[in-house]
Design an enzyme around this catalytic site. Sequence first.
Site, PDB file in Angstrom:
ATOM      1  N   ARG A  50       0.559  -0.930   0.040  1.00  0.00           N
ATOM      2  CA  ARG A  50       0.271  -0.306   0.273  1.00  0.00           C
ATOM      3  C   ARG A  50       0.528   0.882   0.029  1.00  0.00           C
ATOM      4  O   ARG A  50       0.396   2.543  -0.544  1.00  0.00           O
ATOM      5  CB  ARG A  50      -0.894   0.336   0.859  1.00  0.00           C
ATOM      6  CG  ARG A  50      -1.892   0.920   1.152  1.00  0.00           C
ATOM      7  CD  ARG A  50      -3.013   0.673   2.389  1.00  0.00           C
ATOM      8  NE  ARG A  50      -2.492   0.912   3.313  1.00  0.00           N
ATOM      9  CZ  ARG A  50      -2.744   0.481   4.358  1.00  0.00           C
ATOM     10  NH1 ARG A  50      -3.112  -0.575   5.053  1.00  0.00           N
ATOM     11  NH2 ARG A  50      -1.375   0.400   6.022  1.00  0.00           N
ATOM     12  N   TYR A 103     -12.105  23.130 -11.472  1.00  0.00           N
ATOM     13  CA  TYR A 103     -12.440  21.627 -11.815  1.00  0.00           C
ATOM     14  C   TYR A 103     -12.938  21.539 -11.800  1.00  0.00           C
ATOM     15  O   TYR A 103     -13.544  20.684  -9.955  1.00  0.00           O
ATOM     16  CB  TYR A 103     -11.248  20.521 -11.967  1.00  0.00           C
ATOM     17  CG  TYR A 103     -11.928  18.952 -11.894  1.00  0.00           C
ATOM     18  CD1 TYR A 103     -12.204  18.686 -13.682  1.00  0.00           C
ATOM     19  CD2 TYR A 103     -11.876  18.086 -11.847  1.00  0.00           C
ATOM     20  CE1 TYR A 103     -12.980  17.597 -13.442  1.00  0.00           C
ATOM     21  CE2 TYR A 103     -12.141  16.805 -11.472  1.00  0.00           C
ATOM     22  CZ  TYR A 103     -12.527  16.503 -13.398  1.00  0.00           C
ATOM     23  OH  TYR A 103     -13.215  15.572 -13.599  1.00  0.00           O
ATOM     24  N   ASP A 175      -3.602  23.014  -9.632  1.00  0.00           N
ATOM     25  CA  ASP A 175      -3.542  21.718 -10.399  1.00  0.00           C
ATOM     26  C   ASP A 175      -3.029  22.007 -11.424  1.00  0.00           C
ATOM     27  O   ASP A 175      -3.444  23.588 -12.125  1.00  0.00           O
ATOM     28  CB  ASP A 175      -5.026  21.778 -10.801  1.00  0.00           C
ATOM     29  CG  ASP A 175      -6.015  20.276 -11.547  1.00  0.00           C
ATOM     30  OD1 ASP A 175      -4.757  20.080 -12.301  1.00  0.00           O
ATOM     31  OD2 ASP A 175      -6.886  19.983 -11.642  1.00  0.00           O
ATOM     32  N   LYS A 200      -4.390  12.441 -17.919  1.00  0.00           N
ATOM     33  CA  LYS A 200      -4.143  12.638 -18.763  1.00  0.00           C
ATOM     34  C   LYS A 200      -3.220  12.842 -19.280  1.00  0.00           C
ATOM     35  O   LYS A 200      -2.255  12.152 -20.393  1.00  0.00           O
ATOM     36  CB  LYS A 200      -4.121  14.517 -18.733  1.00  0.00           C
ATOM     37  CG  LYS A 200      -5.810  14.820 -17.682  1.00  0.00           C
ATOM     38  CD  LYS A 200      -7.381  14.173 -17.667  1.00  0.00           C
ATOM     39  CE  LYS A 200      -8.253  14.499 -17.078  1.00  0.00           C
ATOM     40  NZ  LYS A 200      -8.906  13.975 -16.731  1.00  0.00           N
TER      41      LYS A 200
END
Length: 382
Positions: A50, A103, A175, A200
């Site tokens: 993890r 966003y 961002d 992206k």
Amino acid sequence: MKDETRLVHAGRDPFNHHGVVSVPVYHASTILSPDLDDFEKRDRRVIYGRNGTPTTFAFEDIVKALEQAEDVIVCGSGLGAISTAILALCKAGDHVLATDNVYSPVRNVLDKVLPRYGITTGYFDPTDLATLEDGITPQTRLIWLESPGSQTFEVTDLPAVVDMARKRDILTAIDNTWAGGYFLKPLTMGIDVSVQAATKYIGGHSDIMLGTISCNQRTAEAVRSMFNYLGNPAGPDDVFLATRGARTLAVRMERHQQSALKIAEWLVEQPCIRSVLHPALPLFPGHDIWKRDFTGASGLFGFIMDCPNRDALAAMVNGMEHLGLGYSWGGFESLLIPTNPHQHRTLMTDPPDGQTMRINVGLEDPDDLIADLAAGFERLKA
Ligand SMILES: Cc1ncc(COP(=O)(O)O)c(C=O)c1O
């Protein structure tokens, strides 16, 4: 060293992997210890799946080099990276000031999730920093930026925001997905955290979900700890594909830039176009700030067009040969979608005359995309 070289060489460790060029995909939960001493000490980087494996760390090292970060944390999506970063930096009683063109799903985190934990949010107009100054309260802990902003691409004067924030000991986060970490270096400008949806441009092939949080010294420990507390790691195959994508980020970004600019300049000349929302166009309102702070423009931008009705819009988008109709962006293939940016805002609420569109310019020949758009505008008129 230039980014092109960093992106090729960072995070590689061939001679610890039999000479293999790319760090392989480690699928792991359990990490075995050879003996009790090692088991009790847990002083190795790889201790439990993890928290990351060599696959994850290789990718972190690439983004660290790209964003010039103290530390990079990898999450299972861009939105996951954003919420992890905000939770890491804020506590009950704190106030967040976010750009109004953020966003829009981030508004769910800010307006629906954080109030349950005693964190409140206000918004500012990224084109009018007086609204930022007015919005700051003694409780403001974090300013959340996105530049250019989602769907309408306004450019924020980032050095001015950093200046205001630093004077008041407020943290700043951005961002940085539009620039792919390649055309903008927020941490070198004094911004404390730079988040990307690696889904992206870094991924680049529309086949993964991934987010990165690049931190400076002020924020690295808090964000790494919160990531470990929350326990939402990315899957190893997506991390591997992002690593592969990152190796070609520079050449793809240059090509996205060239093709998008060619298409934006063509759009400006079309009679049905009211405005083209592309920061590299000299007439775009934020152009001078973009030119000062960015080293280039990616392949995502907007335009506003005359649109008689929904049937005309449907005829245009349904008949596209190359431009797909779908969310996300930053991949090798072009996309075109209608947007309604003003529905998601509280300050910049004036809807423009005309239909706003968002185009993701991929890696096709731009002339083929122009021909596709030209035929689409004919269908729109008809
Ligand atoms: C600007 C921006 N930031 C973050 C995200 C979220 O990324 P993800 O889809 O990986 O959660 C998106 C997704 O479209 C985006 O456009």
